[in-house]
Design an enzyme around this catalytic site. Structure first.
Site, PDB file in Angstrom:
ATOM      1  N   ASP A  30       0.950  -1.265   0.087  1.00 35.15           N
ATOM      2  CA  ASP A  30       0.119  -0.049   0.214  1.00 35.15           C
ATOM      3  C   ASP A  30       0.904   1.203  -0.102  1.00 35.15           C
ATOM      4  OD1 ASP A  30      -3.052   0.482   0.564  1.00 35.15           O
ATOM      5  OD2 ASP A  30      -1.930   2.162   1.170  1.00 35.15           O
ATOM      6  N   LYS A  35      -0.937   3.183   7.063  1.00 39.10           N
ATOM      7  CA  LYS A  35      -1.534   1.836   6.976  1.00 39.10           C
ATOM      8  C   LYS A  35      -0.609   0.764   7.015  1.00 39.10           C
ATOM      9  CE  LYS A  35      -5.158   2.256   4.112  1.00 39.10           C
ATOM     10  NZ  LYS A  35      -5.958   2.203   2.871  1.00 39.10           N
ATOM     11  N   ALA A 252     -37.217  -3.123   4.771  1.00 35.87           N
ATOM     12  CA  ALA A 252     -37.595  -1.956   4.362  1.00 35.87           C
ATOM     13  C   ALA A 252     -37.078  -0.740   5.301  1.00 35.87           C
ATOM     14  CB  ALA A 252     -39.125  -1.517   4.339  1.00 35.87           C
ATOM     15  N   GLY A 253     -36.641   0.517   5.001  1.00 34.78           N
ATOM     16  CA  GLY A 253     -36.196   1.171   5.928  1.00 34.78           C
ATOM     17  C   GLY A 253     -35.509   2.414   5.204  1.00 34.78           C
ATOM     18  N   CYS A 260     -20.229   0.914  -1.975  1.00 36.49           N
ATOM     19  CA  CYS A 260     -20.352  -0.015  -2.889  1.00 36.49           C
ATOM     20  C   CYS A 260     -21.689   0.307  -3.952  1.00 36.49           C
ATOM     21  CB  CYS A 260     -20.126  -1.441  -2.555  1.00 36.49           C
ATOM     22  SG  CYS A 260     -18.654  -1.691  -1.687  1.00 36.49           S
TER      23      CYS A 260
HETATM   24  C1  UGA Z   1     -22.249  -5.109  -0.829  1.00 37.13           C
HETATM   25  C2  UGA Z   1     -22.747  -6.410  -1.430  1.00 37.13           C
HETATM   26  O1  UGA Z   1     -23.719  -6.910  -0.409  1.00 37.13           O
HETATM   27  C3  UGA Z   1     -21.658  -7.262  -1.433  1.00 37.13           C
HETATM   28  O2  UGA Z   1     -22.064  -8.693  -2.087  1.00 37.13           O
HETATM   29  C4  UGA Z   1     -20.510  -6.813  -2.348  1.00 37.13           C
HETATM   30  O3  UGA Z   1     -19.095  -7.564  -2.547  1.00 37.13           O
HETATM   31  C5  UGA Z   1     -20.014  -5.274  -1.827  1.00 37.13           C
HETATM   32  O4  UGA Z   1     -21.298  -4.605  -1.747  1.00 37.13           O
HETATM   33  C6  UGA Z   1     -19.138  -4.804  -2.647  1.00 37.13           C
HETATM   34  O5  UGA Z   1     -19.396  -4.229  -3.708  1.00 37.13           O
HETATM   35  O6  UGA Z   1     -17.870  -4.580  -2.377  1.00 37.13           O
HETATM   36  P1  UGA Z   1     -21.831  -3.887   1.642  1.00 37.13           P
HETATM   37  O7  UGA Z   1     -21.493  -2.886   1.064  1.00 37.13           O
HETATM   38  O8  UGA Z   1     -20.994  -4.479   2.585  1.00 37.13           O
HETATM   39  O9  UGA Z   1     -21.747  -5.338   0.460  1.00 37.13           O
HETATM   40  O10 UGA Z   1     -23.403  -4.075   2.393  1.00 37.13           O
HETATM   41  P2  UGA Z   1     -24.645  -4.627   1.954  1.00 37.13           P
HETATM   42  O11 UGA Z   1     -24.779  -5.707   3.236  1.00 37.13           O
HETATM   43  O12 UGA Z   1     -25.156  -4.897   0.729  1.00 37.13           O
HETATM   44  O13 UGA Z   1     -25.686  -3.617   2.523  1.00 37.13           O
HETATM   45  C7  UGA Z   1     -25.852  -2.224   1.731  1.00 37.13           C
HETATM   46  C8  UGA Z   1     -26.880  -1.473   2.344  1.00 37.13           C
HETATM   47  O14 UGA Z   1     -27.926  -1.851   2.239  1.00 37.13           O
HETATM   48  C9  UGA Z   1     -26.783  -1.138   3.842  1.00 37.13           C
HETATM   49  O15 UGA Z   1     -26.838   0.250   3.903  1.00 37.13           O
HETATM   50  C10 UGA Z   1     -27.782  -1.855   4.488  1.00 37.13           C
HETATM   51  O16 UGA Z   1     -28.307  -1.294   5.444  1.00 37.13           O
HETATM   52  C11 UGA Z   1     -28.802  -1.816   3.319  1.00 37.13           C
HETATM   53  N1  UGA Z   1     -29.859  -2.881   3.134  1.00 37.13           N
HETATM   54  C12 UGA Z   1     -29.481  -4.096   3.070  1.00 37.13           C
HETATM   55  C13 UGA Z   1     -31.312  -2.490   3.352  1.00 37.13           C
HETATM   56  O17 UGA Z   1     -31.601  -1.389   3.439  1.00 37.13           O
HETATM   57  N2  UGA Z   1     -32.380  -3.485   3.275  1.00 37.13           N
HETATM   58  C14 UGA Z   1     -31.900  -4.474   3.202  1.00 37.13           C
HETATM   59  O18 UGA Z   1     -32.749  -5.542   3.230  1.00 37.13           O
HETATM   60  C15 UGA Z   1     -30.397  -4.908   3.015  1.00 37.13           C
END
Ligand code: UGA
Length: 434
Positions: A30, A35, A252-253, A260
């Site tokens: 890095d 880091k 929902a929320g 990402c």
């Molecule tokens: C997401 C993908 O889920 C991973 O598969 C992917 O590898 C990653 O992005 C990436 O591109 O590196 P992540 O960003 O860690 O992972 O988060 P998620 O678990 O997908 O949640 C994303 C957002 O959606 C959060 O803010 C969460 O609160 C929200 N969410 C999730 C909802 O509002 N409702 C849901 O039912 C699920």
């Protein structure tokens, strides 16, 4: 086989520690000396459950090292590119500066037969372009793309026991090298998908777009439920029993945030436009709009309930990170709402079990409390915006003695509404009318 991991942020640090745990010699590179020093001493610059102890134990084995010096990777057989691809400052597209400079920095040190493997999320066509650049600067090396699907909070699990491995390759040799790296994971029965370079890149953004769509779909249903007097949590449960729909990602929320989903759908739209396929992804604009509207709906509820002018009100925000079990506050819906309410005149105090320091860096003008009890003291409303376990365990009677008004908005539909109501609270949950 020796591996290098270039870019030791969230993805890279996890990948380096996990590959070391499979028995490989791994050097993490890095450009950020701070880091590298932190990681070398076995400490993580971010929070991820279980990764701190894995990192520390892998460093002790001597297999895992970190450096800023690219020449340390000269004897590596496989080089994983794990740098970030944030949204560019000028528009929706991804900023590829870090990917391009990582490739340029490692190229002079690639030995004959070395394989460069991109893991970063990139616009389709990037891998082919980088491979062509490499053909000139390092003609004896090859390039493959191996998208990453790890979720924050489950990073180790998703790396060592992923639900699939996808490799974009141009020849059998590259596929065979990657099979050798991932053999222990393949042996667990993990599906292995060989694709061409553009398909491998597309799999990643298609997956994130689908997930974003699922969340915005249920949040759109939440809006309709609110208008029609329905309950989105019951609706989600009912449609989720259909295996073609499935119940996951129907919570929902206040919608999705993080480093990402939001930037990936935007970069995908930008790339589709370049390719002349913008109509195909027009729906993602709506997905983005529904998502941002979910944040606005919370603000509307607060204003409708308290007052248009919020200057006399104190609002306690529970949760700063974009989701629980992470200290990541990038594009956090919770902090966006907090900042907007503050701009509307409210006094805001934010609590989070892990994200206060990163939140303070991004939003220094917000007030923060180390303890929930300090956060809610004298509040006119509590907004539950990130569903940490500790918030589900709060005693509404105890919290009720600290606030000025027992008004709770559950922005994640994760609290036990009946328990709070039984303790005398007015509770508003998104997408539920009763
Ligand atoms: C997401 C993908 O889920 C991973 O598969 C992917 O590898 C990653 O992005 C990436 O591109 O590196 P992540 O960003 O860690 O992972 O988060 P998620 O678990 O997908 O949640 C994303 C957002 O959606 C959060 O803010 C969460 O609160 C929200 N969410 C999730 C909802 O509002 N409702 C849901 O039912 C699920």
């Amino acid at each position: 086989m020796k591996l290098s991991v270039i870019g030791c942020g969230y993805l890279g640090a996890t990948h380096a520690a996990c590959m070391s745990s499979l028995g490989f010699q791994v050097v993490g590179i890095d450009t950020d000396q701070g880091k590298v020093d932190l990681l070398s001493s076995g400490n993580l610059p971010f929070y991820e459950p279980g990764l701190d102890s894995l990192l520390a134990s892998e460093i002790k084995t001597g297999r895992l090292t970190f450096t800023t010096d690219f020449s340390a990777a000269a004897d590596a057989d496989v080089h994983f590119i794990c740098v970030g691809t944030p949204q560019s400052k000028e528009g929706l597209a991804a900023d590829l500066t870090f990917v391009k400079s990582a490739i340029a920095a490692i190229a002079p040190f690639l030995k004959d037969g070395a394989l460069v493997v991109g893991k970063s999320t990139v616009p389709v066509g990037t891998a082919q372009a980088l491979r062509e650049i490499l053909t000139i600067s390092a003609p004896h090396a090859d390039l493959a793309w191996n998208p990453e699907f790890l979720r924050e909070g489950f990073a180790i699990e998703d790396t060592l026991r992923p639900n699939r491995l996808v490799v974009g390759v141009v020849n059998d040799r590259a596929e065979n090298i990657l099979k050798e790296v991932y053999q222990p994971i393949i042996d667990l029965g993990t599906p292995w998908i060989r694709a061409d370079l553009p398909t491998a890149e597309l799999v990643k953004v298609a997956a994130n777009s689908y997930l974003a769509t699922k969340i915005s779909f249920i949040n759109a249903m939440a809006e309709v439920c609110e208008a029609a007097g329905g309950d989105v949590t019951v609706l989600a449960k009912a449609i989720g029993y259909d295996p073609r729909i499935g119940s996951r990602f129907l919570q929902a929320g206040i919608g999705f945030g993080g480093g990402c989903l939001p930037k990936d759908i935007r970069a995908f739209m930008a790339r589709a436009e370049e390719l002349g396929a913008d109509q195909a992804l027009e729906f993602l604009r709506e997905i983005d709009a529904i998502n941002l509207r979910a944040r606005q709906r919370v603000i509307d509820v607060v204003r409708a309930d308290l007052s248009e002018d919020l200057s006399q009100y104190k609002i306690a925000i529970l949760g700063a990170t974009f989701k629980p079990d992470s200290d990541d506050v990038r594009d956090s819906p919770a902090l966006d709402i907090a900042a907007q309410l503050q701009a509307a005149g409210a006094t805001i105090v934010v609590h989070d079990p892990k994200g206060i320091e990163p939140a303070r860096k991004r939003f220094p003008h917000l007030d923060y409390a180390e303890r929930v009890t300090d956060c809610v003291k004298g509040a006119d409303a509590i907004l539950h915006l990130t569903e940490w376990k500790e918030y589900r365990e709060l005693d509404p009677a105890v919290i009720g003695q600290l606030v000025r008004s027992k008004f709770l908005i559950d922005g994640r539909n994760a609290l036990d509404r009946e328990k709070w109501r039984a303790a005398g609270w007015r509770v508003h949950a998104l997408g539920r009318t009763d």
